[in-house]
Design a protein around this motif. Structure first.
Motif, mmCIF file in Angstrom:
data_model
loop_
_atom_site.group_PDB
_atom_site.id
_atom_site.type_symbol
_atom_site.label_atom_id
_atom_site.label_comp_id
_atom_site.label_asym_id
_atom_site.label_seq_id
_atom_site.Cartn_x
_atom_site.Cartn_y
_atom_site.Cartn_z
ATOM 1 N N ALA C 43 0.842 -1.195 0.000
ATOM 2 C CA ALA C 43 0.000 0.000 0.000
ATOM 3 C C ALA C 43 0.874 1.241 0.000
ATOM 4 N N GLY C 44 1.012 1.870 -1.160
ATOM 5 C CA GLY C 44 1.870 3.041 -1.248
ATOM 6 C C GLY C 44 3.324 2.631 -1.220
ATOM 7 N N HIS C 45 4.239 3.637 -1.161
ATOM 8 C CA HIS C 45 5.658 3.329 -1.151
ATOM 9 C C HIS C 45 6.022 2.653 0.165
ATOM 10 N N LYS C 46 6.472 1.408 0.103
ATOM 11 C CA LYS C 46 6.827 0.601 1.275
ATOM 12 C C LYS C 46 5.694 0.525 2.283
ATOM 13 N N GLY C 47 4.462 0.640 1.819
ATOM 14 C CA GLY C 47 3.320 0.463 2.718
ATOM 15 C C GLY C 47 2.990 1.646 3.597
ATOM 16 N N VAL C 48 3.409 2.866 3.201
ATOM 17 C CA VAL C 48 3.146 4.029 4.060
ATOM 18 C C VAL C 48 1.657 4.238 4.262
ATOM 19 N N LEU C 49 0.867 3.905 3.238
ATOM 20 C CA LEU C 49 -0.561 4.201 3.301
ATOM 21 C C LEU C 49 -1.361 3.066 3.931
ATOM 22 N N GLN C 50 -0.674 2.122 4.585
ATOM 23 C CA GLN C 50 -1.381 0.954 5.112
ATOM 24 C C GLN C 50 -2.470 1.333 6.103
ATOM 25 N N SER C 51 -2.137 2.194 7.062
ATOM 26 C CA SER C 51 -3.122 2.561 8.077
ATOM 27 C C SER C 51 -4.274 3.329 7.451
ATOM 28 N N LEU C 52 -3.949 4.182 6.453
ATOM 29 C CA LEU C 52 -4.999 4.934 5.760
ATOM 30 C C LEU C 52 -5.934 3.982 5.030
ATOM 31 N N ALA C 53 -5.361 2.939 4.396
ATOM 32 C CA ALA C 53 -6.184 1.959 3.688
ATOM 33 C C ALA C 53 -7.094 1.234 4.667
ATOM 34 N N ASP C 54 -6.539 0.864 5.828
ATOM 35 C CA ASP C 54 -7.363 0.210 6.854
ATOM 36 C C ASP C 54 -8.533 1.108 7.239
ATOM 37 N N PHE C 55 -8.204 2.392 7.440
ATOM 38 C CA PHE C 55 -9.223 3.343 7.894
ATOM 39 C C PHE C 55 -10.320 3.510 6.847
ATOM 40 N N ILE C 56 -9.925 3.702 5.572
ATOM 41 C CA ILE C 56 -10.928 3.920 4.522
ATOM 42 C C ILE C 56 -11.778 2.672 4.338
#
Lengths: 148, 122, 321
Positions: C43-56
């Protein structure tokens, strides 16, 4: 963007529907450092209310039928069911037994079958990756499995 | 205290994780792994031995009809096995019992599928 | 105009949310590194957006309201649950010695807001009308009672050294003298780290939401948008505890400014804050990775017979010196 977030963060709930624990151990191996399912955002959650994908192992026993249906209904939409192991797919060696219901798909709709007794952790991981691919592109990738 | 040293050592070593669906290099795959079946239709005689020995009753013998004849050249052969992989326990009994070595277990893993009809070896 | 910018974007709500999602990613990534894994990657570069993906993802799922729940509280309280933590984060100085809100009783306000969030947790657990949630809520209350006193005594240390309850005074004291952690404050720093892990409900102290025994604890019945807000409040709590540690013991956002002033100084201070909080997250995930979940009896026994006396002793030590 919603599809993107769904593909990037599949949360699993694991349900043992009467299996011998072989498949359960292999699922946990798929989360272990060698294959590290957290790379794909996979997380094992405890409550069906938080989960997206339900992983079932084992032929559904008579006693377990109510629990399976209830757990499935408690998962909020959109939800997916993955069956791990031969027993869950068709009944396996318990086929036509008086105590089992011959597979999960007689009780709840199933999206993916991962056969094997037990399947290798690679196969479990590959199955989840295939389901995510199906989610994002709408179609299951047609692979012959030569890379495995 | 020992665990802290171990963890900090781990922090600076390379992760053991294999980038799996992209590459399968580094994964442990035994030489004699019992995986997907391979059936050689030219050698198979349709003797039904695998059908009888199968412990989980997943091998069906279907009768060869006229429109299937292009696959089965041997005119003496009346039946051909169909293996339902969705119930198979990969014990290898059918491979052991096969008199002509037509049925083999390869060491490729069964690919997951969303349809049980696709999980058949003919 | 400037005030609105400060409250809404930087260093206000927008920047705090950015920190919340980044810190959680950092925490998971470092924890994975300790266990020889990679951690979030796609999710994103090296998973930076992981928490955002979880939230959305969580916020777009179906919401289920159980029959046994208290309808009004169950429906509306989760939406308000991040608010006390967001308010508490306004007290943390991020880009200068002075936070968005600064007055004489900063620490009082923060401790009150943390307790308020714990009360919200208990109410949420009770309102869902589930036995697992009730057990989780009672365990959460137990942790509040057990870790409240060490938390107060540990944070009192820097107050006593600086002679003020105001965070800006504490930060200025640490800028002019040494950081609190060097010297008598080190014991209090260790206690504060342990208590902040407990407040964040991370691994050694995650009995209130243990997935394997009580199926998610007090969050068990919440799904969809409500659970997304609960996730957000947990992320904000992580930022709050890390920010408090940095402010109280590591000198806040201060550092060498090279004679700069104005905007450059603010950016430098933000970078110092991020660096210091990364160090704190490193230590926290080291603690999480090294320990397994403790039993409830072990937690209460440990806090009342070990942590509380040590924290009182460290306060007495400071009074003597």
């Amino acid at each position: 963007m919603v599809t993107w977030s769904r593909v990037k963060s599949p949360w699993l709930i694991h349900m043992n529907t009467g299996s011998c624990n072989g498949c359960d151990i292999e699922i946990l191996t798929a989360l272990a450092p060698k294959l590290d399912a957290e790379r794909y955002g996979v997380k094992l959650v405890g409550s069906p209310r938080h989960a997206d994908i339900m992983i079932c192992t084992g032929p559904v026993t008579d006693k377990m039928k109510i629990a399976v249906v209830k757990t499935y209904e408690q998962i909020p939409n959109p939800k997916f069911v993955v069956v791990v192991g031969s027993c869950g797919s068709s009944g396996g060696i318990y086929k036509n037994s008086y105590i089992t219901l011959d597979g999960v798909d007689n009780v709840i709709p199933v999206d993916l079958y991962i056969p094997g007794c037990p399947p290798k952790p690679e196969a479990v991981f590959f199955g989840i990756a295939m389901l995510l691919e199906k989610l994002s592109s709408g179609k299951l990738p047609d692979l012959k499995g030569e890379i495995l | 205290m020992k665990i802290f040293i171990e963890l900090i050592k781990n922090f600076f070593t390379k992760p053991v994780t294999v980038d799996f669906p992209i590459t399968s290099k580094g994964l442990n795959k035994p030489e004699r792994l019992r995986g997907r079946h391979y059936l050689d239709n030219d050698i198979c005689t349709g003797c039904k031995r695998c059908y009888r020995v199968c412990p989980s009753f997943v091998i069906e013998m279907i009768e060869i009809t006229e429109n299937m004849r292009h696959l089965h050249k041997n005119m003496k052969k009346k039946f051909t096995p169909v293996i339902n992989l969705d119930g198979c326990i990969f014990c290898g009994a059918c491979e052991d019992v096969c008199p002509t070595d037509a049925l083999n277990l390869t060491n490729n893993i069964v690919v997951p599928s969303d349809n049980r009809e696709k999980l058949k070896v003919k | 105009m400037v005030v609105i910018f400060r409250v809404l974007i930087y260093p206000g709500i927008g920047f705090i949310l950015f920190l919340a999602f980044t810190y959680d990613w950092l925490y998971r990534k470092i924890l994975a590194k300790f266990q020889l894994r990679i951690g979030p990657q796609v999710a994103g570069h090296k998973g930076v957006l992981q928490s955002l993906a979880d939230f959305i993802k969580t916020s777009t799922k179906e919401e289920i309201i159980p029959d046994k729940s208290h309808k009004v509280i169950f429906e509306y309280l989760p939406i308000f649950s991040p608010l006390p933590l967001l308010l508490a984060l306004f007290f943390i100085p991020i880009n200068s010695e002075y936070a968005i809100i600064n007055n004489q009783g900063d620490l009082y306000a923060i401790l009150f807001l943390i307790s308020l969030f714990a009360a919200i947790q208990i109410t949420l657990g009770w309102a869902s009308g589930n036995n697992y949630a009730m057990i989780g809520a009672s365990r959460s209350g137990l942790q509040l009672v057990s870790f409240g006193i060490p938390l107060v005594f540990a944070s009192i240390t820097s107050v006593m050294l600086a002679g003020s309850f105001s965070f800006s005074d504490i930060v200025i004291y640490q800028r002019d003298n040494n950081w609190v952690i060097w010297g008598v404050g080190f014991l209090a720093f260790c206690i504060f780290l342990i208590t902040s892990l407990a407040e964040m409900e991370k691994v050694p102290f995650d009995t209130p939401e243990a997935e394997t025994e009580i199926a998610g604890g007090w969050t068990v019945e919440y799904s969809g948008r409500k659970y997304a807000f609960i996730i957000l409040s947990e992320l904000l709590k992580e930022v709050l505890m890390v920010g408090l540690t940095v402010t109280l013991f590591l000198g806040g956002p201060t550092g060498p400014t090279f004679g700069m002033d104005g905007i450059v100084k603010k950016i430098l201070f933000t970078i110092y804050f991020l660096l210091k909080s990364s160090a704190v997250i490193f230590i926290l995930s080291l603690l999480s990775a090294s320990l397994a979940r403790l039993k409830v009896s072990q937690i209460t026994e440990g806090t009342w017979s070990l942590l509380t006396p040590i924290s009182i002793m460290s306060v007495i030590l400071i009074i003597i010196i």
